[in-house]
Design a protein around this motif. Structure first.
Motif, PDB file in Angstrom:
ATOM      1  N   TYR A   1      -3.605 -49.608 -62.034  1.00 14.35           N
ATOM      2  CA  TYR A   1      -4.294 -49.039 -62.411  1.00 14.35           C
ATOM      3  C   TYR A   1      -5.119 -48.498 -62.261  1.00 14.35           C
ATOM      4  CZ  TYR A   1      -0.714 -48.571 -66.987  1.00 14.35           C
ATOM      5  OH  TYR A   1      -0.012 -48.517 -68.011  1.00 14.35           O
ATOM      6  N   ILE A   2      -5.921 -49.867 -61.779  1.00 13.07           N
ATOM      7  CA  ILE A   2      -7.610 -49.416 -61.535  1.00 13.07           C
ATOM      8  C   ILE A   2      -7.025 -48.523 -60.222  1.00 13.07           C
ATOM      9  CG2 ILE A   2      -9.273 -50.681 -60.873  1.00 13.07           C
ATOM     10  CD1 ILE A   2      -9.039 -53.067 -62.425  1.00 13.07           C
ATOM     11  N   ALA A   3      -6.596 -49.414 -58.994  1.00 12.02           N
ATOM     12  CA  ALA A   3      -6.404 -48.617 -58.015  1.00 12.02           C
ATOM     13  C   ALA A   3      -5.744 -46.783 -57.810  1.00 12.02           C
ATOM     14  CB  ALA A   3      -4.973 -48.930 -56.545  1.00 12.02           C
ATOM     15  N   ILE A   4      -5.159 -46.478 -58.213  1.00 10.08           N
ATOM     16  CA  ILE A   4      -5.104 -45.092 -58.523  1.00 10.08           C
ATOM     17  C   ILE A   4      -5.568 -44.293 -59.089  1.00 10.08           C
ATOM     18  CG2 ILE A   4      -2.294 -45.784 -58.278  1.00 10.08           C
ATOM     19  CD1 ILE A   4      -2.713 -44.204 -60.869  1.00 10.08           C
ATOM     20  N   GLY A   5      -6.178 -44.772 -60.204  1.00 11.21           N
ATOM     21  CA  GLY A   5      -7.236 -44.838 -61.359  1.00 11.21           C
ATOM     22  C   GLY A   5      -8.236 -44.401 -59.981  1.00 11.21           C
ATOM     23  N   VAL A   6      -9.088 -44.879 -59.679  1.00  6.98           N
ATOM     24  CA  VAL A   6     -10.016 -45.170 -58.999  1.00  6.98           C
ATOM     25  C   VAL A   6      -9.651 -43.894 -57.353  1.00  6.98           C
ATOM     26  CG1 VAL A   6     -11.438 -46.045 -57.664  1.00  6.98           C
ATOM     27  CG2 VAL A   6     -11.062 -46.873 -59.777  1.00  6.98           C
ATOM     28  N   VAL A   7      -8.748 -44.627 -56.907  1.00  8.82           N
ATOM     29  CA  VAL A   7      -8.523 -43.288 -55.696  1.00  8.82           C
ATOM     30  C   VAL A   7      -7.939 -41.683 -55.882  1.00  8.82           C
ATOM     31  CG1 VAL A   7      -7.185 -43.038 -54.170  1.00  8.82           C
ATOM     32  CG2 VAL A   7      -7.915 -45.180 -54.084  1.00  8.82           C
TER      33      VAL A   7
END
Length: 462
Positions: free
Chosen positions: A275-281
């Motif tokens: 979640y963090i990776a795709i949300g931020v990127v």
């Protein structure tokens, strides 16, 4: 139970491959034999897949837009806080299940905590919540079908097709058999999101930027949303972790429940990092031009490809919502009866009636209710949130409050404070999220007057 039968129940267990050697007595499903469905056949890896699939699906597609409202830093902090709280809630489900083996659903918890009113409220909330989410899944599948087919047929037809296929696969009797589909669906949705994430990273500018405009990155480290926008964004993040009430059904069908925490730890770690990776990127490269659902953020070609991979994941999510809701109803109708764990005519008639009934209601909801996404957000805030926060605080207090009469240790006091915090936080999110959703519904009606029922309009355009 007689001494002889109890000895038999403890000594005769499923083999390592999940087959019943003779019979197995279960506190919920009764006597499980080879002649009936094996309701205790899910391994710990299959459990992890089911946990992931009840959560990674519809909610993850809106995380970048939530970051757009909150800003990257507050968004990640809120996401991690919600991940921590829901991980604890999910852990408490496993602990409570060990202490109360006859608990199958959250309505049983409501009965223990609040008596008959609690059983009725939480039972009704569970059915209504998952039926609405199943309808949301059907609508998401229709968006995907429109995207990959360039709106080849009427959207209402795609919703009906989604309902029929999801109902047929949701009628598979046990979660053990569905767990293999969960892996397929999980791989599909992760692949789709990774395609979009890579695509937005290598493109010169977001696809939604007008051709005559100069693209300037406009992502926000810290946003300045209104209260309504902020609480709706937080509710979106809660929705991404709102598979919690389904964990009761999942642990009930585990072959070896002692491995529940292992599956839970792997699930929450993978999901939060993802979640963090795709949300931020995605938000970093798209900024305010991020789409919701996020699969439309990289242009029409990538959108078509990503939805092609996402469709199996959306299908598995939808069939899981139908299956879990229908199984919940079936268990409460047939609990204590030999028909629950036997392939009798009564069993099949009731089971298919439950799956078809849930799918039909979800289909009507998906097709007939205007401003559907806002209504799902409303039901999620009003019913979904109180099933992920408040009951778990009450569950710990129910099992441990008596220890305070013996000796109030620091750990006991800290846990009581934590449970009160969880209950108050859940109540605040429920009230504030409901208020924010109602305001959004009113604004949607003012702008467009709602969405037509059974519409043929292409709902994949964004």
């Amino acid at each position: 139970m007689s001494e002889k039968k109890q000895e038999r129940s403890l000594s005769i267990v499923p083999s390592h491959i999940g087959q019943i050697t003779e019979s197995q007595h279960d506190a919920i499903f009764g006597e499980i034999t080879r002649e009936g469905p094996n309701y205790r056949s899910v391994g710990w890896l299959g459990t992890c897949a089911l946990m992931l699939k009840t959560q990674i699906g519809l909610g993850v597609l809106s995380i970048p837009s939530a970051f757009d409202a909150l800003g990257v830093v507050p968004g990640v902090i809120c996401l991690c806080a919600i991940a921590g709280i829901t991980s604890w809630s999910n852990y408490i489900i496993g602990v409570f299940k060990i202490h109360h083996r006859d608990v199958y659903g959250i309505d049983d918890v409501g009965g223990l905590l609040l008596g008959r009113p609690g059983r009725i409220f939480f039972g009704g909330a569970f059915i209504l919540w998952w039926t609405f989410v199943a309808g949301s899944g059907m609508l998401s599948m229709s968006i995907g079908l429109n995207a990959v087919s360039d709106h080849a047929v009427c959207t209402a037809v795609y919703v009906a097709i989604s309902a029929i296929v999801a109902c047929a696969l949701g009628s598979i009797q046990t979660l053990g058999r569905i767990s293999s589909l969960a892996w397929v669906g999980l791989g599909g949705i992760i692949t789709a999101i990774m395609i979009v994430t890579i695509a937005v990273g290598i493109q010169d500018h977001p696809a939604a930027v007008p051709d005559n405009a100069v693209w300037v990155p406009d992502y926000k480290i810290v946003g300045s949303p209104s209260f309504i926008d902020a609480i709706v964004a937080v509710s979106t993040l809660v929705f991404a972790y709102a598979g919690t009430p389904a964990f009761f059904s999942i642990v009930a069908e585990m072959r070896e429940p002692q491995y529940y925490n292992r599956a839970l730890s792997l699930c929450q770690t993978i999901m939060t990092c993802f979640y963090i990776a795709i949300g931020v990127v995605i938000y970093y490269y798209c900024g305010s031009y991020v789409s919701s659902p996020a699969l439309g953020s990289a242009g029409p070609v990538v959108k078509k490809v990503s939805y092609g991979f996402a469709l199996p994941g959306l299908l598995v999510s939808t069939l899981l919502f139908i299956h879990i809701t229908a199984k919940y109803i079936l268990v409460h109708i047939l609990k204590g009866s030999r028909h629950l764990a036997s392939n009798t005519v009564t069993h099949w008639v009731l089971w298919l009636s439950c799956t078809i009934g849930v799918a039909l209601v979800a289909y009507v909801i998906a097709s007939a209710i205007p401003v559907f996404s806002d209504l799902v957000a409303l039901v999620g805030a009003l019913l979904g949130t109180p099933m992920c926060f408040q009951p778990m605080g009450g569950m710990w207090l129910y099992d441990n409050w008596k220890h305070g009469n013996v000796g109030r240790s620091r750990r006991w006091t800290a846990m009581v404070c934590w449970c009160i915090f969880i209950i108050l936080t859940g109540t605040f999110l429920m009230i504030a999220g409901t208020y924010g959703s109602v305001v959004n519904i009113i604004d949607s009606y003012r702008e467009s007057g709602g969405t037509a029922a059974w519409s043929c309009v292409d709902n994949s355009a964004s």
